[in-house]
Every structure is written in C-alpha cells, then in structure tokens.
Write an enzyme that holds these catalytic residues in place. Structure first.
Site, PDB file in Angstrom:
ATOM      1  N   SER A 117       5.342   6.177  10.723  1.00 40.15           N
ATOM      2  CA  SER A 117       4.382   6.632   9.718  1.00 40.15           C
ATOM      3  C   SER A 117       3.170   7.293  10.343  1.00 40.15           C
ATOM      4  O   SER A 117       2.752   6.933  11.455  1.00 40.15           O
ATOM      5  CB  SER A 117       3.918   5.412   8.919  1.00 40.15           C
ATOM      6  OG  SER A 117       2.840   5.752   8.095  1.00 40.15           O
ATOM      7  N   TYR A 141      -0.046  -2.425   8.045  1.00 40.01           N
ATOM      8  CA  TYR A 141       1.164  -1.619   7.871  1.00 40.01           C
ATOM      9  C   TYR A 141       1.321  -0.641   9.049  1.00 40.01           C
ATOM     10  O   TYR A 141       2.375  -0.595   9.694  1.00 40.01           O
ATOM     11  CB  TYR A 141       1.092  -0.848   6.543  1.00 40.01           C
ATOM     12  CG  TYR A 141       2.132   0.228   6.442  1.00 40.01           C
ATOM     13  CD1 TYR A 141       3.477  -0.091   6.357  1.00 40.01           C
ATOM     14  CD2 TYR A 141       1.772   1.583   6.448  1.00 40.01           C
ATOM     15  CE1 TYR A 141       4.439   0.901   6.289  1.00 40.01           C
ATOM     16  CE2 TYR A 141       2.724   2.579   6.377  1.00 40.01           C
ATOM     17  CZ  TYR A 141       4.056   2.232   6.309  1.00 40.01           C
ATOM     18  OH  TYR A 141       5.004   3.217   6.245  1.00 40.01           O
ATOM     19  N   LYS A 145       4.215  -0.495  12.236  1.00 35.31           N
ATOM     20  CA  LYS A 145       5.038   0.673  12.586  1.00 35.31           C
ATOM     21  C   LYS A 145       4.863   1.020  14.072  1.00 35.31           C
ATOM     22  O   LYS A 145       5.831   1.376  14.751  1.00 35.31           O
ATOM     23  CB  LYS A 145       4.675   1.860  11.695  1.00 35.31           C
ATOM     24  CG  LYS A 145       5.105   1.675  10.254  1.00 35.31           C
ATOM     25  CD  LYS A 145       6.618   1.850  10.083  1.00 35.31           C
ATOM     26  CE  LYS A 145       7.113   1.452   8.727  1.00 35.31           C
ATOM     27  NZ  LYS A 145       8.517   1.774   8.475  1.00 35.31           N
TER      28      LYS A 145
HETATM   29  N1  UFG Z   1      -4.679   8.787  -4.930  1.00 38.34           N
HETATM   30  C1  UFG Z   1      -5.515   8.896  -6.027  1.00 38.34           C
HETATM   31  N2  UFG Z   1      -5.195   8.182  -7.139  1.00 38.34           N
HETATM   32  C2  UFG Z   1      -4.109   7.365  -7.221  1.00 38.34           C
HETATM   33  C3  UFG Z   1      -3.245   7.266  -6.084  1.00 38.34           C
HETATM   34  C4  UFG Z   1      -3.566   7.992  -4.957  1.00 38.34           C
HETATM   35  O1  UFG Z   1      -6.518   9.599  -6.001  1.00 38.34           O
HETATM   36  O2  UFG Z   1      -3.908   6.732  -8.271  1.00 38.34           O
HETATM   37  C5  UFG Z   1      -5.001   9.567  -3.725  1.00 38.34           C
HETATM   38  C6  UFG Z   1      -5.202   8.687  -2.506  1.00 38.34           C
HETATM   39  O3  UFG Z   1      -6.546   8.287  -2.419  1.00 38.34           O
HETATM   40  C7  UFG Z   1      -4.785   9.627  -1.387  1.00 38.34           C
HETATM   41  C8  UFG Z   1      -3.715  10.520  -2.016  1.00 38.34           C
HETATM   42  O4  UFG Z   1      -3.887  10.368  -3.427  1.00 38.34           O
HETATM   43  O5  UFG Z   1      -5.856  10.417  -1.012  1.00 38.34           O
HETATM   44  C9  UFG Z   1      -2.313  10.103  -1.642  1.00 38.34           C
HETATM   45  O6  UFG Z   1      -2.173   8.716  -1.887  1.00 38.34           O
HETATM   46  P1  UFG Z   1      -0.769   7.954  -1.812  1.00 38.34           P
HETATM   47  O7  UFG Z   1      -1.027   6.527  -2.143  1.00 38.34           O
HETATM   48  O8  UFG Z   1       0.246   8.696  -2.591  1.00 38.34           O
HETATM   49  O9  UFG Z   1      -0.357   8.108  -0.289  1.00 38.34           O
HETATM   50  P2  UFG Z   1      -1.163   7.669   1.028  1.00 38.34           P
HETATM   51  O10 UFG Z   1      -1.672   8.936   1.639  1.00 38.34           O
HETATM   52  O11 UFG Z   1      -2.136   6.610   0.807  1.00 38.34           O
HETATM   53  O12 UFG Z   1      -0.009   6.977   1.835  1.00 38.34           O
HETATM   54  C10 UFG Z   1       1.025   7.655   2.439  1.00 38.34           C
HETATM   55  C11 UFG Z   1       2.279   6.809   2.419  1.00 38.34           C
HETATM   56  C12 UFG Z   1       2.069   5.551   3.246  1.00 38.34           C
HETATM   57  C13 UFG Z   1       1.622   5.937   4.618  1.00 38.34           C
HETATM   58  C14 UFG Z   1       0.399   6.807   4.538  1.00 38.34           C
HETATM   59  C15 UFG Z   1      -0.007   7.289   5.887  1.00 38.34           C
HETATM   60  O13 UFG Z   1       2.600   6.468   1.093  1.00 38.34           O
HETATM   61  O14 UFG Z   1       3.271   4.839   3.324  1.00 38.34           O
HETATM   62  O15 UFG Z   1       0.667   7.959   3.734  1.00 38.34           O
HETATM   63  O16 UFG Z   1      -1.361   7.466   5.928  1.00 38.34           O
HETATM   64  F1  UFG Z   1       1.325   4.859   5.338  1.00 38.34           F
END
Ligand code: UFG
Length: 333
Positions: A117, A141, A145
């Site tokens: 990841s 997490y 990894k």
């Molecule tokens: N976001 C929102 N509102 C929501 C959900 C997400 O604004 O309801 C934003 C988050 O703050 C982030 C972006 O959308 O900026 C993407 O969020 P996600 O939760 O879809 O994905 P992440 O970037 O947090 O996580 C992903 C993978 C993880 C991994 C990570 C690595 O899902 O498994 O990237 O940084 F670990």
C-alpha cells in the site's frame, strides 16, 4: 498448475480471480468471508472458505492443489480502524502472512505477489512518490504492510522465495460489464460513497476538509482502475515465473484528483446533483498522494488502459446501478 488467490472474494481479489480465469489460469481461492462475498468469486475457480491463520486448514489446501504461485489479498485494510484496533491488524495481516509463508515454505511454493500500500510511505516528502522514497507509515495498517514486505524480503534471503510487493494507491472502478464491483460494509471509500449518495442511499457526501494546501483545498489522490491494477498482478506473476528478482512497485495512474474534482466528475457521469457538505479533516489523511508508476511500466511492461477518471467513475456507477445493495441479492430485487 494452479494460482492460489488469498482473499479472492474481496473487492480487489475477486477482480483478480475473474481476470485470471479469463486468461485461462487454473485458480483456487481462499477467503474467510469476513468482508468478502462468495457471489463475487468466479464460478470456474475452486472456492475454499477458511482463514489464512488456520495452519492446518492452509496445509490441507496446499496438499490438495498443485500450487505454483500465490496472490495474497487477504488483509484488513482500513486506516482508521487500524488506529483503533492495531492488534487485530498485526494479527490478521502480519501473523496471517507468516502462516502463509510457513505453509509455502513447507510445500516448496516459491512465488508470491502481495498487496502492499501507499500507506507504507506516510506523508510524502516528494510528489510523485517513487519506490525509493522513505517509508514512515502513519498508521498500524501501513506498518503491517511494511512489516509484511520485510518478512518477504528475509524469506527471499533465507529460502529463495521470490516476491513482488505492489504498493497500491487509490483503487476504484469495477469490471466493465458491471458484474462484480466494490461492496464494503460499512463503506468508507470515496467513490462508492459518492455513488451511494447519487443513488439517494445517503443524504450527502461529507468532504473531509477543504483547508489543505491544494488548489481547491481538498485532498488529492491517485485513482487506479481495478482492472488495470489486476493486469499488473498478472504481469508480476509472469515476471516471477520468468525467474526475475523480488521487487516492489507502485501502482497508480500518476495523476492526482481532488475530492471536489471527483465529486464534480461523478455529477457529470451520473447526471445527479449529489449533495455534499464540507466537514472537519479526517485524522491521518495526507494532503496529496500521487504515485510514480514508471518502474512498473518499465520493468513489468504495465500499460494501464483505463486512466480517464470519468471512465473509472462510470464503471463503478455501472456496478452500483446494477447492484444498488451490493451482493446482498435479497435486497436487489
Ligand atoms: N473522503 C472524503 N469523504 C468521505 C470519504 C473520503 O472527503 O466520506 C476523502 C478522504 O479524506 C481522502 C479521499 O477522499 O482524501 C480518499 O479517501 P478514501 O477513504 O477513499 O481512500 P484513502 O486515500 O484514505 O485510502 C486509500 C486506501 C487505503 C490505503 C490508502 C493509502 O483505501 O487502503 O489509500 O494512503 F491505505
């Protein structure tokens, strides 16, 4: 010879099983169905329900199947949850991988492609992020990894087991015919949350912070289509079968999109209003994550085909429309 897919009933694993079958591989799947869905597993794959930490169960499968290589997707994968339940993450992800490797070693299976990841990097010092960047995970997490990668490195050293660790950025989209897709419960990922709001299943999207140092103030991520992501796994398997050295590759599209850009694109794709409100930042979110995927392109010959963000969202929308309640078909009628 058989490819064993661990976690093959999950979102990403089920797309791997599907593409392997389409490419005429013989496939066996192990999944404990804690978060996966048996309906997502291609009918031509042999499915075994069980936990990767259950060593006698794992040995029974390795006895039965002529396994040539392993694709390992079986892990807990939520950053926020890992902050609350770190021991669950170390147990399932790190100890689970240890059992997998012990059984592989016992049965002389030497090839593994493993889901790592972008969370292994933590807050990046340079964008785009290369594989040579420092790894300072900021969540249990991400730490698991990185530990899993390190365990693989030492198993290569001691037992000549060869691995490819693929560091995913933000995986999105669904199989193009809409027959399999993303179904998490509870859902926490941006694209499905936006599309569930478009379907009227949620009142509004919460935008986590608009005061980041980015052009529109919302976080920027690198979205990679799940179909392209899996293509890289199959190339990685071929790379290992050809006798190449263990390696780590980023998988992203090398382009960044903000939360607001994703929302606007989804409004365009769906033709729906998709109400959204800005709320506080989510703890632990880096402002910008963009991969350099040059290494995967150069060494694996990876050529992602679905890099257009509209196409990624459209494929996810296709799935959400066909299965508005996910795999729970009692509710989809
Ligand atoms: N976001 C929102 N509102 C929501 C959900 C997400 O604004 O309801 C934003 C988050 O703050 C982030 C972006 O959308 O900026 C993407 O969020 P996600 O939760 O879809 O994905 P992440 O970037 O947090 O996580 C992903 C993978 C993880 C991994 C990570 C690595 O899902 O498994 O990237 O940084 F670990």
């Amino acid at each position: 010879m058989t490819v064993l897919v661990l976690g093959g009933a999950g979102y990403i694993g089920s797309h791997a099983v599907d593409q392997l079958i389409e490419k005429q591989y013989d496939v066996a799947v192990i999944d404990n169905l804690r978060t996966g869905h048996q309906q997502a597993v291609h009918k031509k794959a042999r499915f075994y329900q069980g936990d990767i930490r259950d060593k006698s169960f794992m040995e029974s499968i390795f006895e039965k199947e002529a396994i040539e290589g392993v694709l390992h997707f079986a892990a807990h994968s939520l950053v926020g949850e890992s902050m609350q339940q770190p021991l669950q993450y170390f147990n399932n992800n790190v100890y689970g991988t240890q059992v997998v490797l012990e059984v592989m070693q016992k049965f002389g299976v030497k090839l593994i492609v493993f889901s790592s990841s972008a969370a292994t990097y933590g807050e990046p010092k340079e964008i785009p992020i290369k594989e040579t960047a420092d790894t300072n995970p900021e969540s249990p997490y991400g730490e698991t990894k990185l530990m899993m990668e390190n365990i693989l490195k030492w198993c290569d050293h001691a037992y000549d087991m060869k691995f490819v660790a693929l560091r995913y950025f933000n995986v999105a989209g669904a199989k193009l015919d809409g027959s399999i897709g993303e179904d998490h419960s509870p859902e926490s990922h941006l694209v499905p949350l936006i599309l569930q709001t478009a379907l009227g299943q949620r009142k509004e999207l919460l935008i986590f912070g608009d005061d980041y140092p980015t052009a529109d103030g919302t976080c920027i991520r690198d979205y990679v289509h799940v179909v392209d992501l899996i293509e890289a796994h199959i190339l990685a398997l071929d790379y290992l079968k050809a006798g190449n050295q263990s390696a780590v590759f980023n998988l992203g599209s090398s382009a960044g999109f903000s939360v607001k850009q994703m929302l606007d694109t989804a409004r365009e794709v769906t033709g729906k209003e998709i109400p959204a409100v800005v709320t506080a930042r989510r703890a632990g979110d880096p402002s910008t994550l963009i991969a350099s995927s040059e290494k995967a392109r150069n060494i694996l010959g990876w050529k992602p085909q679905h890099t257009d963000i509209k196409a990624i969202i459209a494929s996810a929308w296709n799935w959400h429309n066909a299965f508005p309640n996910g795999y729970d078909d009692t509710k989809n009628e």
